[in-house]
Design a protein around this motif. Structure first.
Motif, short mmCIF file in Angstrom:
data_model
loop_
_atom_site.label_atom_id
_atom_site.label_comp_id
_atom_site.label_asym_id
_atom_site.label_seq_id
_atom_site.Cartn_x
_atom_site.Cartn_y
_atom_site.Cartn_z
N HIS A 162 0.83 -1.22 0.00
CA HIS A 162 0.00 0.00 0.00
C HIS A 162 0.86 1.26 0.00
N GLU A 163 2.16 1.10 -0.21
CA GLU A 163 3.13 2.21 -0.18
C GLU A 163 3.06 2.99 1.13
N GLY A 164 2.73 2.30 2.20
CA GLY A 164 2.69 2.94 3.52
C GLY A 164 4.10 3.21 3.99
N ASP A 165 4.31 4.39 4.54
CA ASP A 165 5.63 4.78 5.04
C ASP A 165 5.58 4.61 6.57
N ILE A 166 6.32 3.61 7.07
CA ILE A 166 6.26 3.30 8.50
C ILE A 166 7.18 4.26 9.25
N THR A 167 6.63 5.12 10.11
CA THR A 167 7.47 6.08 10.82
C THR A 167 7.84 5.57 12.21
N SER A 168 7.11 4.59 12.73
CA SER A 168 7.44 4.02 14.02
C SER A 168 6.83 2.62 14.16
N VAL A 169 7.51 1.75 14.89
CA VAL A 169 7.02 0.39 15.17
C VAL A 169 7.33 0.08 16.62
N GLY A 217 -6.24 5.59 0.92
CA GLY A 217 -7.15 5.53 2.07
C GLY A 217 -6.66 4.49 3.05
N GLN A 218 -6.86 4.75 4.35
CA GLN A 218 -6.41 3.80 5.36
C GLN A 218 -7.29 2.54 5.40
N GLU A 219 -8.56 2.66 4.94
CA GLU A 219 -9.48 1.53 5.04
C GLU A 219 -9.00 0.33 4.22
N ALA A 220 -8.48 0.60 3.01
CA ALA A 220 -7.99 -0.49 2.16
C ALA A 220 -6.83 -1.22 2.84
N LEU A 221 -5.95 -0.46 3.48
CA LEU A 221 -4.82 -1.07 4.20
C LEU A 221 -5.32 -1.92 5.37
N LEU A 222 -6.24 -1.37 6.16
CA LEU A 222 -6.78 -2.11 7.31
C LEU A 222 -7.45 -3.41 6.83
N ASP A 223 -8.21 -3.32 5.74
CA ASP A 223 -8.89 -4.51 5.21
C ASP A 223 -7.88 -5.58 4.81
N GLN A 265 -7.10 -9.44 6.25
CA GLN A 265 -7.20 -10.65 5.40
C GLN A 265 -6.09 -11.65 5.70
N LEU A 266 -4.97 -11.21 6.29
CA LEU A 266 -3.86 -12.13 6.55
C LEU A 266 -4.31 -13.23 7.52
N PRO A 267 -3.99 -14.49 7.23
CA PRO A 267 -4.41 -15.57 8.13
C PRO A 267 -3.88 -15.42 9.56
N ILE A 268 -2.69 -14.81 9.74
CA ILE A 268 -2.13 -14.67 11.09
C ILE A 268 -2.79 -13.54 11.90
N VAL A 269 -3.55 -12.65 11.23
CA VAL A 269 -4.10 -11.48 11.93
C VAL A 269 -5.47 -11.77 12.53
N ARG A 270 -5.61 -11.44 13.82
CA ARG A 270 -6.90 -11.62 14.48
C ARG A 270 -7.71 -10.33 14.49
N SER A 271 -7.06 -9.20 14.72
CA SER A 271 -7.79 -7.93 14.67
C SER A 271 -6.82 -6.77 14.48
N VAL A 272 -7.36 -5.65 14.02
CA VAL A 272 -6.57 -4.44 13.80
C VAL A 272 -7.34 -3.27 14.42
N GLU A 273 -6.66 -2.53 15.31
CA GLU A 273 -7.29 -1.37 15.97
C GLU A 273 -6.63 -0.09 15.48
N LEU A 274 -7.42 0.96 15.26
CA LEU A 274 -6.91 2.29 14.95
C LEU A 274 -6.77 3.03 16.29
N VAL A 275 -5.57 3.56 16.61
CA VAL A 275 -5.34 4.21 17.92
C VAL A 275 -4.66 5.57 17.73
N ASN A 276 -4.62 6.36 18.79
CA ASN A 276 -3.85 7.62 18.75
C ASN A 276 -2.36 7.32 18.64
N THR A 277 -1.63 8.13 17.91
CA THR A 277 -0.19 7.87 17.78
C THR A 277 0.56 8.32 19.04
#
Lengths: 219, 219
Positions: free
Chosen positions: A29-36, A57-63, A67-79
């Motif tokens: 998604h060409e996301g630029d990761i600024t922190s992990v 859009g962030q929704e496509a990335l979240l979706d 979809q990854l088999p290893i992922v159980r859930s994804v939360e959007l939080v404050n940085t």
């Protein structure tokens, strides 16, 4: 205009390879990761926190992450950048670190009330090599903007470490003390409370204080 | 026996996809990434810090990382876990945060001299929602072990956030104050200096102090 970073917490399963799979989706998604941050790292629970600037859009990335088999859930939080902001790091002897913290915390309070985000982090440490290692490690701490060295005697390897981190863009304030560290610092301050206040003023956008414009560097 | 984590700083070029490529190599070596930091994130300079437990030899991993076309160099460094260790987080009003920090820094000094690694991090903040967000975000900070809430009035959304982070395993100490936060905390302490000292004692392996064994929880 650059998009603002979003904060995501991804709950997944597995241990090795989790980060590789997640970052693969983000790269597509060409996301630029600024922190992990790795929050949990157990086979049954791998929790990873990302700050990402997403061009689309962030929704496509979240979706796609969901979809990854290893992922159980994804939360959007404050940085964390938004919450804890710029960091002042204070290290040295307990007595002095505490007094510098008093000044830095009080001053950060006044700026944070006006919309700044400054946090004050400390570590009491003794010993030339331990302090030199800790000074060098500040360059590996996210969001660290200034370092205050609070002690009565620091030199040798600590001085060399101070010169290194200053070259990497960190502001270094030293208490007026024995040893060669004051010679290597950007600013030397005798009163520990004032040293904390000045370090915060130097990094606050809400303050009118620029180290480069000072006519002297010892106070 | 589990191997100890190694610290690596990888200097690379490029922006999106860097982390994906690096973690691919680490996954191939079955490296278990316990911590990551993005240090620089520019097309000309991408600096990434990893803490990794490698089951095989670290040399093979370092060599394979150096083989990647995007990688310019790989440095072996001390881990942040080893240097800064466990973190105590203090948040609230500037006046009280400073006093709690005095206690926590002095006590951490005494334990660090005996081989512990405890750092004391603070952020002065005002406002129910800002504090609640910051409390929740502690669960996303690496190495955070205890939180001290230092203020005169905290309740509502902050109380809900305290209950959430306690369920995630964080120790929460509250000053004795107005509002419902003291009811939700593990420990309530009236003197701010003592609150800082007790928070450090509770997480130090060098201290004989266990919150669960206390006969009362308000001091």
């Amino acid at each position: 205009m650059e998009n603002a970073a979003i904060g995501l917490v991804v709950h997944a399963v597995g241990r090795t390879g989790v980060l590789h799979q997640l970052t693969g989706v983000i790269a597509r998604h060409e996301g630029d990761i600024t922190s992990v941050e790795i929050l949990d790292n157990w086979p049954a629970e791998a929790r990873t926190y990302f700050e990402i600037v997403v061009p689309g859009g962030q929704e496509a990335l979240l979706d796609d992450l969901r979809q990854l088999p290893i992922v159980r859930s994804v939360e959007l939080v404050n940085t964390l950048e938004k919450i804890y902001g710029k960091r002042i790091i204070i290290m040295g002897g307990g007595a002095q670190v505490g007094q510098v913290a008093i000044g830095a915390v009080s001053e950060a309070d006044r700026h944070n009330i006006r919309g700044e985000h400054i946090s004050v982090d400390t570590i009491p440490l003794v010993g030339e090599q331990k302090l030199a290692d800790a000074v060098r490690a500040v360059a590996r701490l996210p969001r660290a903007k200034a370092l205050v060295l609070a002690g009565s005697l620091m030199g040798g390897e600590i001085e060399a470490a101070v010169r290194e981190v200053r070259r990497q863009g960190l502001l270094v304030v030293s208490l007026n003390m024995a040893g060669s560290v004051p010679d290597a610092a950007d600013l030397v301050v005798t009163d520990p409370v004032q040293a904390g206040v000045m370090a915060v003023m130097a990094v606050a956008d809400t303050a009118k204080f620029t180290v480069e414009r000072l006519k002297r560097r010892v106070f």
